[in-house]
Motif scaffolding. Structure first.
Motif, PDB file in Angstrom:
ATOM      1  N   HIS A   1       0.830  -1.206   0.000  1.00 38.14           N
ATOM      2  CA  HIS A   1       0.000   0.000   0.000  1.00 38.14           C
ATOM      3  C   HIS A   1       0.865   1.257   0.000  1.00 38.14           C
ATOM      4  CE1 HIS A   1      -3.011   2.981   1.069  1.00 38.14           C
ATOM      5  NE2 HIS A   1      -2.287   3.300   2.131  1.00 38.14           N
ATOM      6  N   LEU A   2       1.898   1.278   0.835  1.00 43.51           N
ATOM      7  CA  LEU A   2       2.738   2.475   0.968  1.00 43.51           C
ATOM      8  C   LEU A   2       3.495   2.781  -0.319  1.00 43.51           C
ATOM      9  CD1 LEU A   2       4.097   1.862   4.588  1.00 43.51           C
ATOM     10  CD2 LEU A   2       2.413   3.580   3.872  1.00 43.51           C
ATOM     11  N   VAL A   3       4.086   1.766  -0.937  1.00 45.21           N
ATOM     12  CA  VAL A   3       4.846   2.042  -2.167  1.00 45.21           C
ATOM     13  C   VAL A   3       3.903   2.369  -3.318  1.00 45.21           C
ATOM     14  CG1 VAL A   3       6.898   0.758  -1.490  1.00 45.21           C
ATOM     15  CG2 VAL A   3       5.070  -0.433  -2.716  1.00 45.21           C
ATOM     16  N   ASN A   4       2.673   1.846  -3.273  1.00 46.46           N
ATOM     17  CA  ASN A   4       1.677   2.249  -4.271  1.00 46.46           C
ATOM     18  C   ASN A   4       1.410   3.745  -4.190  1.00 46.46           C
ATOM     19  OD1 ASN A   4       0.189   0.645  -6.293  1.00 46.46           O
ATOM     20  ND2 ASN A   4      -0.008  -0.836  -4.635  1.00 46.46           N
ATOM     21  N   CYS A   5       1.276   4.254  -2.958  1.00 46.18           N
ATOM     22  CA  CYS A   5       1.054   5.693  -2.768  1.00 46.18           C
ATOM     23  C   CYS A   5       2.210   6.499  -3.350  1.00 46.18           C
ATOM     24  CB  CYS A   5       0.896   6.011  -1.285  1.00 46.18           C
ATOM     25  SG  CYS A   5      -0.621   5.382  -0.541  1.00 46.18           S
ATOM     26  N   VAL A   6       3.434   6.038  -3.095  1.00 50.25           N
ATOM     27  CA  VAL A   6       4.611   6.778  -3.550  1.00 50.25           C
ATOM     28  C   VAL A   6       4.716   6.784  -5.072  1.00 50.25           C
ATOM     29  CG1 VAL A   6       7.138   6.817  -3.563  1.00 50.25           C
ATOM     30  CG2 VAL A   6       5.911   6.414  -1.436  1.00 50.25           C
ATOM     31  N   THR A   7       4.570   5.620  -5.697  1.00 50.14           N
ATOM     32  CA  THR A   7       4.733   5.567  -7.153  1.00 50.14           C
ATOM     33  C   THR A   7       3.627   6.339  -7.869  1.00 50.14           C
ATOM     34  OG1 THR A   7       3.589   3.420  -7.235  1.00 50.14           O
ATOM     35  CG2 THR A   7       5.998   3.385  -7.127  1.00 50.14           C
TER      36      THR A   7
ATOM     37  N   ALA B   1       0.559   2.471 -16.332  1.00 54.33           N
ATOM     38  CA  ALA B   1       1.828   1.771 -16.544  1.00 54.33           C
ATOM     39  C   ALA B   1       2.957   2.376 -15.722  1.00 54.33           C
ATOM     40  CB  ALA B   1       2.188   1.804 -18.036  1.00 54.33           C
ATOM     41  N   GLY B   2       2.881   3.661 -15.420  1.00 52.04           N
ATOM     42  CA  GLY B   2       3.953   4.324 -14.688  1.00 52.04           C
ATOM     43  C   GLY B   2       3.883   4.138 -13.195  1.00 52.04           C
ATOM     44  N   GLN B   3       2.890   3.445 -12.706  1.00 53.51           N
ATOM     45  CA  GLN B   3       2.712   3.329 -11.262  1.00 53.51           C
ATOM     46  C   GLN B   3       2.608   1.888 -10.774  1.00 53.51           C
ATOM     47  OE1 GLN B   3      -0.694   2.554  -9.869  1.00 53.51           O
ATOM     48  NE2 GLN B   3       0.162   2.439  -7.832  1.00 53.51           N
TER      49      GLN B   3
ATOM     50  N   ASN C   1       4.586  -2.798  -7.464  1.00 51.68           N
ATOM     51  CA  ASN C   1       4.601  -4.239  -7.224  1.00 51.68           C
ATOM     52  C   ASN C   1       6.030  -4.774  -7.154  1.00 51.68           C
ATOM     53  OD1 ASN C   1       1.815  -4.136  -7.281  1.00 51.68           O
ATOM     54  ND2 ASN C   1       1.640  -4.886  -9.372  1.00 51.68           N
ATOM     55  N   GLN C   2       6.912  -4.270  -8.011  1.00 59.35           N
ATOM     56  CA  GLN C   2       8.311  -4.682  -7.962  1.00 59.35           C
ATOM     57  C   GLN C   2       8.934  -4.328  -6.608  1.00 59.35           C
ATOM     58  OE1 GLN C   2      11.017  -2.560 -10.491  1.00 59.35           O
ATOM     59  NE2 GLN C   2      12.707  -3.965 -10.134  1.00 59.35           N
ATOM     60  N   LEU C   3       8.688  -3.125  -6.131  1.00 63.51           N
ATOM     61  CA  LEU C   3       9.221  -2.707  -4.836  1.00 63.51           C
ATOM     62  C   LEU C   3       8.712  -3.608  -3.713  1.00 63.51           C
ATOM     63  CD1 LEU C   3       8.925   1.168  -5.215  1.00 63.51           C
ATOM     64  CD2 LEU C   3      11.040  -0.089  -4.728  1.00 63.51           C
ATOM     65  N   ALA C   4       7.418  -3.929  -3.746  1.00 62.19           N
ATOM     66  CA  ALA C   4       6.845  -4.777  -2.695  1.00 62.19           C
ATOM     67  C   ALA C   4       7.446  -6.179  -2.740  1.00 62.19           C
ATOM     68  CB  ALA C   4       5.327  -4.826  -2.847  1.00 62.19           C
TER      69      ALA C   4
ATOM     70  N   MET D   1      15.089   3.672 -11.915  1.00 60.82           N
ATOM     71  CA  MET D   1      15.638   4.780 -11.134  1.00 60.82           C
ATOM     72  C   MET D   1      14.779   5.046  -9.903  1.00 60.82           C
ATOM     73  SD  MET D   1      16.733   7.503 -14.087  1.00 60.82           S
ATOM     74  CE  MET D   1      16.868   8.842 -12.904  1.00 60.82           C
ATOM     75  N   GLU D   2      13.479   5.111 -10.110  1.00 59.84           N
ATOM     76  CA  GLU D   2      12.558   5.354  -9.009  1.00 59.84           C
ATOM     77  C   GLU D   2      12.665   4.249  -7.956  1.00 59.84           C
ATOM     78  OE1 GLU D   2       7.743   5.957  -8.269  1.00 59.84           O
ATOM     79  OE2 GLU D   2       8.480   5.358 -10.246  1.00 59.84           O
TER      80      GLU D   2
END
Length: 512
Positions: A191-197, A316-318, A323-326, A459-460
């Motif tokens: 949830h948190l990384v979804n908010c960030v991206t 596509a940008g989010q 999901n990769q980060l999670a 990068m992100e």
């Protein structure tokens, strides 16, 4: 009375005629399906569930049980070989896990994107969704025109200029995690990384501040609803005809409209700023407007075309980066030795400084390996498909023209034919001195239609992960699922729930 009997007789004859006509049409359709079977049944594949529906019931069973259809594909390829036939009604799909064919087809523009799939992405339950944007455009010239105009917004020079935004938005996450660590609050990292991206893409692509870590927004739910609807729309041809699904379909259409009406609003605001001579950012929205080429006098078609690319980049940008980060956090939590090695590299490269530079990213070699290995096992966009307009031979099997090929990075990444002990999380597979995977690792697709935003995404991801490793210790809470949820994109089913603590550098030094 005689007139009534005549009318009744006419209706009866009409019904009989329609039934006969319907039967003849159904018979013709069955004969056509038999023709398709005769044409392609020399290709290996699992037994069909039924003559008409082919393997569709298998997909629907997996979806109903909350499974991952790509695991089904993997099982079929391991049993029936690297060229595996799948039937659904009169459609035939080939699962291909053959590097030579992957290279031949994906690296060439002569194999267009799959008509069936991308027509279903144009409209979602009759509501325009991705339309004719960069991802879905089938005509090569139309796609190339868009790609050429969009390229400057993803050049290395432009991406360097985004480091400030990457750092700023990642810092907001660090602030949120600090609060959670102080309060000893469980953190749902997905949830948190979804908010960030989503914050990042809204800011750098469209110049809008959402600040989702502190503000509510309908966008995350709308995106999730669209993606879920997309899966059913693609995989279940009869889904929209079942009355029990109509409330959900209504929600999907509403979500599509929300994304497009929001895009129209933001585009109009940018048009007004341009018309007034205001300075505007050289972001993706500006590039989308240049694509239309008629900022001052756009037709309805031009506006829809811009909205297609708006929705494409917004989703596509989010979604895939989050999901990769999670998944990355999940695997580091399961492998303390790899986590410590990644932390040490971050400490050596970044130290205690708050702002990460573009040059710093290039020095985070091991973290790059970790992120690549994450995408090997969990390619968040699991595959891509192409139509085959001419006969082709794959792995010694003659493939007649008119078929669709699905290339699955998920399947290839989990085959021991390509990766030893494939389910083991091992970032050293991507060590600079290790042999490069030969056309069996393509989480961003390959060739001219590869993902335009892959450098942006990595990068992100690096900035977020580097800051997380720099500031915090995290551990996975027991009892959660490590399964993969198939929502069109792939995400961790359990959400990756962690306990978060501030790093104790003094204790780490003492332990060393």
């Amino acid at each position: 009375m005689a007139l009534f009997n005549l009318l009744l007789s006419w209706i009866s004859h009409a019904l009989v005629f329609l039934l006969v006509l319907g039967f003849i049409a159904f018979l013709c359709y069955c004969l056509y399906i038999k023709h398709i079977h005769d044409k392609y049944d020399h290709i290996p594949g699992p037994p069909r569930n039924s003559f008409l529906l082919g393997h569709s019931p298998s997909f629907l069973k997996v979806m109903k049980e909350g499974g991952n259809v790509h695991d089904t594909f993997l099982g079929w390829v391991e049993i029936y070989g690297p060229v595996c036939r799948v039937n659904a009604l009169h459609y035939v799909l080939l699962l291909v896990a053959c590097p030579e064919a992957t290279k031949e087809v994906l690296m060439s523009p002569k194999y267009p994107k799959d008509k069936f799939l991308y027509k279903r992405l144009f409209y979602l339950f009759d509501e325009r969704f991705l339309g004719n944007g960069l991802v879905t455009a089938q005509d090569h010239e139309l796609w190339y025109k868009q790609r050429r105009i969009m390229d400057p917004a993803f050049s290395s020079l432009y991406l360097r200029g985004l480091m400030g935004t990457f750092n700023e938005r990642a810092e907001k996450l660090m602030t949120k995690l600090t609060e959670m660590a102080d309060d000893k609050t469980e953190a749902n990292m997905l949830h948190l990384v979804n908010c960030v991206t989503l914050d990042v893409i809204a800011k750098v692509a469209f110049g809008v501040d959402l600040d989702l870590l502190h503000n509510s927004s309908p966008f995350p739910e709308a995106i999730e609803t669209c993606l879920k609807g997309m899966v059913y729309y693609i995989r279940d041809s009869l889904f929209k005809y079942k009355p029990k699904n109509w409330p959900f379909i209504k929600d999907v259409r509403k979500a599509c409209r929300l994304l497009r009406t929001t895009g129209a609003k933001w585009i109009q605001e940018r048009k007004t700023a341009m018309k007034n001579g205001d300075e505007v950012p050289k972001d993706i929205l500006t590039q989308i407007m240049k694509t239309a080429g008629k900022e001052g006098n756009m037709s309805k078609e031009d506006e829809e075309f811009m909205l297609d690319n708006f929705v494409t980049f917004f989703i596509a940008g989010q979604e895939t980066t989050a999901n990769q980060l999670a998944f990355c956090i999940m695997e580091l939590g399961r492998h303390p030795d790899i986590l410590q090695k990644a932390k040490k590299e971050v400490d050596d490269v970044i130290g205690m400084k708050q702002d990460i530079s573009y040059d710093d990213l290039g020095k985070l070699v091991y973290l790059s390996q970790v992120l690549k290995e994450t995408l090997r096992i969990y390619p968040t966009a699991p595959g891509t498909s192409r139509d085959i307009p001419e006969d082709i031979v794959i792995d010694g099997i003659h493939i007649p023209a008119g078929i669709t090929i699905f290339f699955s990075s998920y399947v290839c990444g989990r085959m021991d034919r390509f990766f030893k002990d494939p389910l083991k999380f091992d970032p050293d597979r991507f060590h600079p001195d290790a042999p490069k995977p030969y056309y069996c690792y393509y989480p961003f697709a390959l060739g001219p239609r590869s993902c335009l935003g892959q450098n942006f995404a990595q990068m992100e991801a690096k900035v977020v992960m580097a800051k997380l490793l720099q500031r915090f210790d995290f551990s996975l809470l027991p009892g959660q699922s490590f399964e993969v949820l198939d929502c069109g994109t792939l995400r961790p089913k359990g959400g990756v729930v962690c306990s978060i603590k501030h790093r104790d550098y003094k204790q780490e030094v003492d332990q060393q």
